[in-house]
Design an enzyme around this catalytic site. Structure first.
Site, PDB file in Angstrom:
ATOM      1  N   CYS A  56       0.843  -1.200   0.000  1.00 48.16           N
ATOM      2  CA  CYS A  56       0.000   0.000   0.000  1.00 48.16           C
ATOM      3  C   CYS A  56       0.880   1.253   0.000  1.00 48.16           C
ATOM      4  O   CYS A  56       1.668   1.463   0.935  1.00 48.16           O
ATOM      5  CB  CYS A  56      -0.919  -0.017   1.220  1.00 48.16           C
ATOM      6  SG  CYS A  56      -1.885   1.481   1.445  1.00 48.16           S
ATOM      7  N   CYS A  59       0.320   3.466   3.069  1.00 47.01           N
ATOM      8  CA  CYS A  59       0.923   2.864   4.270  1.00 47.01           C
ATOM      9  C   CYS A  59       2.425   3.116   4.299  1.00 47.01           C
ATOM     10  O   CYS A  59       3.006   3.385   5.362  1.00 47.01           O
ATOM     11  CB  CYS A  59       0.633   1.371   4.305  1.00 47.01           C
ATOM     12  SG  CYS A  59      -1.125   0.941   4.369  1.00 47.01           S
TER      13      CYS A  59
END
Length: 278
Positions: A56, A59
């Site tokens: 991600c 993230c």
């Protein structure tokens, strides 16, 4: 022969690197890793938990801020943790993770979802100023420790296990895709049959069915309610027959009496004509 003075700088650099490595490793350990086995530690104390995935981009951008925030964990008396949803699918189902990254705050078993800015300063203010008190906690029905969320966690773990088996059938065993689907279809049918048999066995044990047995011929003393009208009809018919037999007997007695009286009369009247002739 090498000059001893020329070896001082490389040795000093090596010593600094060796000293720096443990310090850096200690800083990275400030973020605790939560798994399916130790997640109940979140129910005690105050926690900030990040749910992330390595692939991600958001993230990845959050990781430096989260690591810096973890350095203040001891001063703020808060535990900073993270959960890799790719390795812990059960926790992603237990907390209903629908977006990445997701941050939760937990205080003595009460979970709240963090919706504010994601910087080190904002995280620190959220804890130090107790901004989490203005957020309504998650209902106990949807809490991570509830029966509903435990079932959801088991479902997510089952789906991950099925996916792992599917990859094993295709990549390691070399089965075609339809072959893997066929295996799962047969397994589903067999498990459904076994589950149905188990449910029938349990139901029959708890609520046994009444088996029909041949009923004995009812005695004359006791008659079921349904046979009472028939019994009355039979009794009335029998009474009628008795009345008829009594009437016949009386009529027969009457005819016998009449016959006897006529015979007596004939005997008494019989000799009179003979006397007249004489």
């Amino acid at each position: 022969m090498a000059n001893p003075g020329s070896l001082v700088v490389p040795v000093a650099v090596l010593v600094l690197l060796l000293c720096r490595a443990p310090w850096t490793h200690g800083r990275r350990s400030d973020v605790r890793v939560i798994t399916d086995e130790n997640w109940r530690e979140l129910l005690e104390g105050e926690w900030m938990i990040e749910f992330f995935a390595p692939w991600c981009p958001a993230c990845q951008n959050l990781q430096p801020e989260w690591e810096s925030f973890a350095e203040w964990g001891e001063d703020l008396e808060v535990n900073v943790a993270k959960v890799d949803v790719t390795e812990q699918p059960g926790l992603s189902g237990r907390f209903i993770i629908t977006a990445l990254p997701t941050v939760y705050h937990c205080k003595d078993g009460e979970f709240r979802r963090y919706q504010g800015p994601r910087t080190k300063k904002d995280f620190i203010n959220f804890i130090s100023e107790k901004e989490w008190k203005s957020i309504e906690p998650i209902s106990s029905w949807f809490g991570p420790g509830s029966v509903l969320m435990s079932s959801m966690s088991a479902l997510f773990q089952l789906s991950m296990w099925i996916r792992t088996c599917h990859n094993y059938f295709i990549e390691d065993l070399g089965l075609p895709v339809w072959g893997s689907y066929t295996v799962f279809a047969l397994a589903t049918l067999l498990s459904g049959l076994l589950l149905g048999l188990c449910m029938i066995f349990v139901a029959d044990s708890l609520f046994p069915s009444r088996r029909r047995r041949p009923q004995p011929f009812p005695s004359k003393k006791s008659f079921p309610e349904s046979s009472q009208p028939l019994k009355k009809v039979k009794e009335e018919h029998k009474a009628d027959e008795e009345d008829v037999s009594e009437e016949e007997a009386e009529s027969k007695e009457g005819t016998n009496k009449d016959f006897a009286q006529n015979a007596i009369r004939q005997r008494s009247v019989g000799p009179s004509p003979a006397t007249d002739k004489s």
